[in-house]
Design a protein around this motif. Structure first.
Motif, PDB file in Angstrom:
ATOM      1  N   PRO A  46      10.639 -71.517   0.212  1.00 53.23           N
ATOM      2  CA  PRO A  46      11.838 -72.341  -0.011  1.00 53.23           C
ATOM      3  C   PRO A  46      12.933 -72.100   1.024  1.00 53.23           C
ATOM      4  O   PRO A  46      13.787 -72.970   1.233  1.00 53.23           O
ATOM      5  N   ASN A  57      -6.616 -64.924  -1.369  1.00 52.95           N
ATOM      6  CA  ASN A  57      -6.499 -65.125  -2.820  1.00 52.95           C
ATOM      7  C   ASN A  57      -5.283 -65.976  -3.190  1.00 52.95           C
ATOM      8  O   ASN A  57      -4.948 -66.093  -4.356  1.00 52.95           O
ATOM      9  N   THR A  59      -2.096 -65.421  -2.321  1.00 59.40           N
ATOM     10  CA  THR A  59      -0.812 -64.709  -2.249  1.00 59.40           C
ATOM     11  C   THR A  59      -0.011 -65.200  -1.044  1.00 59.40           C
ATOM     12  O   THR A  59      -0.515 -65.228   0.073  1.00 59.40           O
ATOM     13  N   VAL A  60       1.234 -65.586  -1.287  1.00 68.02           N
ATOM     14  CA  VAL A  60       2.104 -66.102  -0.233  1.00 68.02           C
ATOM     15  C   VAL A  60       3.140 -65.032   0.102  1.00 68.02           C
ATOM     16  O   VAL A  60       3.830 -64.534  -0.784  1.00 68.02           O
ATOM     17  N   VAL A  61       3.228 -64.679   1.391  1.00 71.14           N
ATOM     18  CA  VAL A  61       4.190 -63.656   1.807  1.00 71.14           C
ATOM     19  C   VAL A  61       5.078 -64.245   2.895  1.00 71.14           C
ATOM     20  O   VAL A  61       4.641 -64.450   4.023  1.00 71.14           O
ATOM     21  N   ALA A  65      10.054 -59.159   7.369  1.00 73.39           N
ATOM     22  CA  ALA A  65      10.127 -57.843   6.720  1.00 73.39           C
ATOM     23  C   ALA A  65       9.207 -57.755   5.504  1.00 73.39           C
ATOM     24  O   ALA A  65       8.436 -56.791   5.381  1.00 73.39           O
ATOM     25  N   PRO A  66       9.232 -58.755   4.605  1.00 73.49           N
ATOM     26  CA  PRO A  66       8.276 -58.688   3.495  1.00 73.49           C
ATOM     27  C   PRO A  66       6.824 -58.650   3.977  1.00 73.49           C
ATOM     28  O   PRO A  66       5.997 -57.949   3.391  1.00 73.49           O
ATOM     29  N   GLU A  69       6.050 -55.015   5.222  1.00 71.04           N
ATOM     30  CA  GLU A  69       5.877 -54.082   4.101  1.00 71.04           C
ATOM     31  C   GLU A  69       4.548 -54.356   3.387  1.00 71.04           C
ATOM     32  O   GLU A  69       3.822 -53.436   3.006  1.00 71.04           O
ATOM     33  N   TRP A  70       4.243 -55.630   3.195  1.00 67.83           N
ATOM     34  CA  TRP A  70       3.001 -56.019   2.516  1.00 67.83           C
ATOM     35  C   TRP A  70       1.776 -55.583   3.320  1.00 67.83           C
ATOM     36  O   TRP A  70       0.820 -55.040   2.773  1.00 67.83           O
ATOM     37  N   GLU A  73       1.417 -51.924   2.885  1.00 67.46           N
ATOM     38  CA  GLU A  73       0.981 -51.540   1.537  1.00 67.46           C
ATOM     39  C   GLU A  73      -0.460 -51.949   1.270  1.00 67.46           C
ATOM     40  O   GLU A  73      -1.181 -51.261   0.555  1.00 67.46           O
TER      41      GLU A  73
ATOM     42  N   HIS B  90       2.409 -57.974  -5.793  1.00 70.56           N
ATOM     43  CA  HIS B  90       2.900 -59.357  -5.749  1.00 70.56           C
ATOM     44  C   HIS B  90       4.369 -59.426  -6.143  1.00 70.56           C
ATOM     45  O   HIS B  90       5.123 -60.249  -5.635  1.00 70.56           O
ATOM     46  N   ILE B  93       6.605 -58.341  -3.228  1.00 73.11           N
ATOM     47  CA  ILE B  93       6.799 -59.419  -2.248  1.00 73.11           C
ATOM     48  C   ILE B  93       7.949 -60.315  -2.696  1.00 73.11           C
ATOM     49  O   ILE B  93       8.831 -60.674  -1.909  1.00 73.11           O
ATOM     50  N   ARG B  96      11.357 -58.640  -2.396  1.00 71.16           N
ATOM     51  CA  ARG B  96      11.792 -58.569  -0.986  1.00 71.16           C
ATOM     52  C   ARG B  96      12.153 -59.948  -0.442  1.00 71.16           C
ATOM     53  O   ARG B  96      13.087 -60.077   0.349  1.00 71.16           O
ATOM     54  N   TRP B 101      16.768 -63.428   0.819  1.00 71.18           N
ATOM     55  CA  TRP B 101      17.475 -64.672   0.489  1.00 71.18           C
ATOM     56  C   TRP B 101      18.966 -64.401   0.295  1.00 71.18           C
ATOM     57  O   TRP B 101      19.815 -65.040   0.908  1.00 71.18           O
TER      58      TRP B 101
END
Lengths: 230, 230
Positions: A46, A57, A59-61, A65-66, A69-70, A73, B90, B93, B96, B101
């Motif tokens: 958004p 699968n 998963t949206v990242v 920065a996120p 980190e993802w 991890e 999840h 994510i 973060r 935002w």
């Protein structure tokens, strides 16, 4: 295969492409012009910004920065000898501080202006803000980059890499932003030899190869852009 | 006791004050006017931005996102039932993404403009950029906040809190930024009842108390600023 929504000259997308390559993750690249504000892309993120990583699968990242980190991890344990986010808490603070520096401050003061003025505005409609580059913005970015370059030189002279003794996400972020500016020929390399030699080291890593092969229609990269010995 | 360099109406400082209070960490507050670019402060955080947390052992943690990650890594295990960074990947994510935002996008489009124009410019010299507020910036921020408020309402209606079923760093960031705008009387609460009732819930938490008591010389907070039932 994971999919990365990116733009070839978006510095934050380049940062994530480098991180993926360093972690050995192959991803399908999907070019996105974020200024078009495509509906399906806004549904993924958004905020409407690049890059966005979509895992197999679903998963949206979104956001550099996120994603960093993802990636650490979810994949850091698979590459214990070349993790880009160090384990010691103090080193993590420094990596995150410098990620903010390059993806936030450098982007806001240098790379976003140059890429927007010299690249995106060619492809934007008048309604989207397209047109001739603002030379005022370009000049301001060219002035700002000088102190960033010296800051990189200052850090590297004391540490070997940007955030410490080994390469981390911070080096990839710094190099990704510089690579976009270098494509446009706006890095005054002669002003800081330490920063230049650090960039030469990062640029010769295999993860950098596809970035150096990127082209954008109608724009010729600066003469030494892809040279490893510049 | 840890020390937090902050400003009473800096939204990112408020975010960290809320996080510290939720984790039960008492900190000494040291007011800093970042626009003065004080030499000793720049030595702590070369970016010159607030907030900066200094731990008893001298560890310096600059910036809202690095501080949040650090607080969770260093204290999260001491409050397992009220961690502000969830364990499931999840959910991390999403926290973060929403931290970016509010500390990034909302700050750039709303809260930084309003606080700079209406507060900081009173205390700045002409050289620092002080003077009368730009009503153009204030109007733009007041227009932008409306879609952020609806976005909060949209998220909370589906999840209970901003990033999921429980309170996280994302709620504290959103509430911290809104609290500064609310101090200045610029939140159009009547436009989104869901966002308003979520804010009333967060605002009535004990961690919020000291924020509501903050005052800045020469500026009277809006009438309902400190009311828990507004």
């Amino acid at each position: 295969m994971p999919k990365l929504y990116h733009h070839p000259l978006d510095p934050q997308s380049r940062f994530v492409r480098l991180a993926l390559a360093e972690y050995g993750v192959e991803a399908e690249l999907q070019e996105e012009r974020s200024f078009e504000r495509r509906r399906d892309f806004l549904a993924l993120n958004p905020a409407g910004t690049l890059p966005v990583l979509v895992e197999d699968n679903g998963t949206v990242v979104p956001g550099p920065a996120p994603i960093a980190e993802w990636l650490d991890e979810s994949r850091g344990h698979t590459v214990p000898d070349r993790r880009l986010m160090p384990e010691p808490p103090h080193e993590r603070i420094e990596v995150r501080r410098l990620l903010d520096w390059f993806n936030g401050k450098f982007f806001a003061e240098v790379s976003s202006w140059l890429v927007t003025e010299k690249v995106h505005k060619r492809f934007m409609s008048a309604e989207q803000g397209g047109g001739a580059p603002s030379m005022e913005m370009v000049r301001a970015a060219r002035a700002n980059i000088r102190y960033h370059l010296h800051y990189i030189g200052y850090l590297v002279a004391r540490r070997n890499f940007i955030a410490g003794g080994d390469i981390t996400f911070a080096d990839l972020a710094a190099a990704a932003h510089l690579s976009c500016v270098d494509f446009l020929g706006d890095v005054p390399w002669s002003e800081d030899e330490t920063a230049r030699s650090w960039y030469a080291r990062v640029k010769s890593r295999p993860s950098f190869r596809t970035l150096l092969a990127d082209r954008v229609p109608g724009i010729t990269p600066a003469a030494n852009y892809a040279d490893l010995d510049f």
